[in-house]
Design a protein around this motif. Structure first.
Motif, PDB file in Angstrom:
ATOM      1  N   UNK A  82       4.176  19.946   0.291  1.00  0.00           N
ATOM      2  CA  UNK A  82       4.887  18.911  -0.461  1.00  0.00           C
ATOM      3  C   UNK A  82       4.356  17.552  -0.019  1.00  0.00           C
ATOM      4  N   UNK A  83       4.117  16.668  -0.975  1.00  0.00           N
ATOM      5  CA  UNK A  83       3.624  15.336  -0.636  1.00  0.00           C
ATOM      6  C   UNK A  83       4.754  14.322  -0.741  1.00  0.00           C
ATOM      7  N   UNK A  84       4.758  13.375   0.181  1.00  0.00           N
ATOM      8  CA  UNK A  84       5.734  12.288   0.125  1.00  0.00           C
ATOM      9  C   UNK A  84       4.969  10.971   0.163  1.00  0.00           C
ATOM     10  N   UNK A  85       5.412  10.023  -0.638  1.00  0.00           N
ATOM     11  CA  UNK A  85       4.771   8.715  -0.716  1.00  0.00           C
ATOM     12  C   UNK A  85       5.705   7.677  -0.111  1.00  0.00           C
ATOM     13  N   UNK A  86       5.132   6.822   0.732  1.00  0.00           N
ATOM     14  CA  UNK A  86       5.892   5.781   1.403  1.00  0.00           C
ATOM     15  C   UNK A  86       5.230   4.439   1.142  1.00  0.00           C
ATOM     16  N   UNK A  87       6.030   3.420   0.780  1.00  0.00           N
ATOM     17  CA  UNK A  87       5.488   2.074   0.603  1.00  0.00           C
ATOM     18  C   UNK A  87       5.289   1.441   1.979  1.00  0.00           C
ATOM     19  N   UNK A  88       4.108   0.817   2.158  1.00  0.00           N
ATOM     20  CA  UNK A  88       3.713   0.265   3.442  1.00  0.00           C
ATOM     21  C   UNK A  88       3.210  -1.159   3.227  1.00  0.00           C
ATOM     22  N   UNK A  89       3.519  -2.061   4.164  1.00  0.00           N
ATOM     23  CA  UNK A  89       3.005  -3.429   4.097  1.00  0.00           C
ATOM     24  C   UNK A  89       1.526  -3.428   4.422  1.00  0.00           C
ATOM     25  N   UNK A  90       0.737  -4.168   3.653  1.00  0.00           N
ATOM     26  CA  UNK A  90      -0.700  -4.220   3.845  1.00  0.00           C
ATOM     27  C   UNK A  90      -1.115  -4.945   5.106  1.00  0.00           C
ATOM     28  N   UNK A  91      -0.354  -5.955   5.535  1.00  0.00           N
ATOM     29  CA  UNK A  91      -0.711  -6.764   6.696  1.00  0.00           C
ATOM     30  C   UNK A  91      -0.506  -5.996   8.007  1.00  0.00           C
TER      31      UNK A  91
ATOM     32  N   UNK B 232       0.851  -1.180   0.000  1.00  0.00           N
ATOM     33  CA  UNK B 232       0.000   0.000   0.000  1.00  0.00           C
ATOM     34  C   UNK B 232       0.890   1.235   0.000  1.00  0.00           C
ATOM     35  N   UNK B 233       0.292   2.383  -0.294  1.00  0.00           N
ATOM     36  CA  UNK B 233       1.048   3.627  -0.316  1.00  0.00           C
ATOM     37  C   UNK B 233       0.438   4.601   0.673  1.00  0.00           C
ATOM     38  N   UNK B 234       1.283   5.152   1.548  1.00  0.00           N
ATOM     39  CA  UNK B 234       0.838   6.177   2.490  1.00  0.00           C
ATOM     40  C   UNK B 234       1.322   7.521   1.965  1.00  0.00           C
ATOM     41  N   UNK B 235       0.388   8.462   1.797  1.00  0.00           N
ATOM     42  CA  UNK B 235       0.710   9.789   1.290  1.00  0.00           C
ATOM     43  C   UNK B 235       0.653  10.771   2.449  1.00  0.00           C
TER      44      UNK B 235
END
Length: 112
Positions: A98-107, A85-88
């Motif tokens: 400014x927006x930053x996107x972080x990859x996040x584990x779904x579980x 998932x992506x957390x913005x």
């Protein structure tokens, strides 16, 4: 062509095929063919010819690419396959947002 969420260096688990349930690190990502090469997975034997620079011929065992739909990233908390998932996040500095996107584990929701 869809964007691939799996990146080089990620720990992934194979979901189907002869190497099902094996885990390994992503060595290479081939975006044009939607494939990834995983360390220790889908090993094939190549017959090589002796080269000009004194390179010996023979059998070489190496990893071959597999389709990205057959692997899933491993959750860092419980070592099980998960979706990404992506957390913005929006940060305001000096009057600019400014927006930053972080990859996040779904579980578990942990950062990848």
């Amino acid at each position: 062509m869809a964007k691939m969420k799996i990146k080089k260096g990620d720990l992934v688990q194979v979901l189907s095929g002869k190497d099902k349930t094996k885990q390994g690190k992503v060595i290479a990502v081939h975006t044009e063919t939607q494939r990834v090469t995983v360390e220790g997975v889908n090993r094939v034997t190549r017959h090589t010819k002796a080269g000009m620079g004194g390179q010996a011929g023979g059998l070489v065992v190496q990893e071959a690419p597999i389709h990205v739909s057959n692997v899933a990233i491993v959750d860092p908390e419980d070592n099980k396959p998960t979706r990404i998932k992506t957390r913005v996040e929006t940060v305001e500095r000096d009057g600019r947002s400014k927006t930053s996107r972080t990859r996040v584990a779904g579980r578990s929701g942990k950062d990848l």
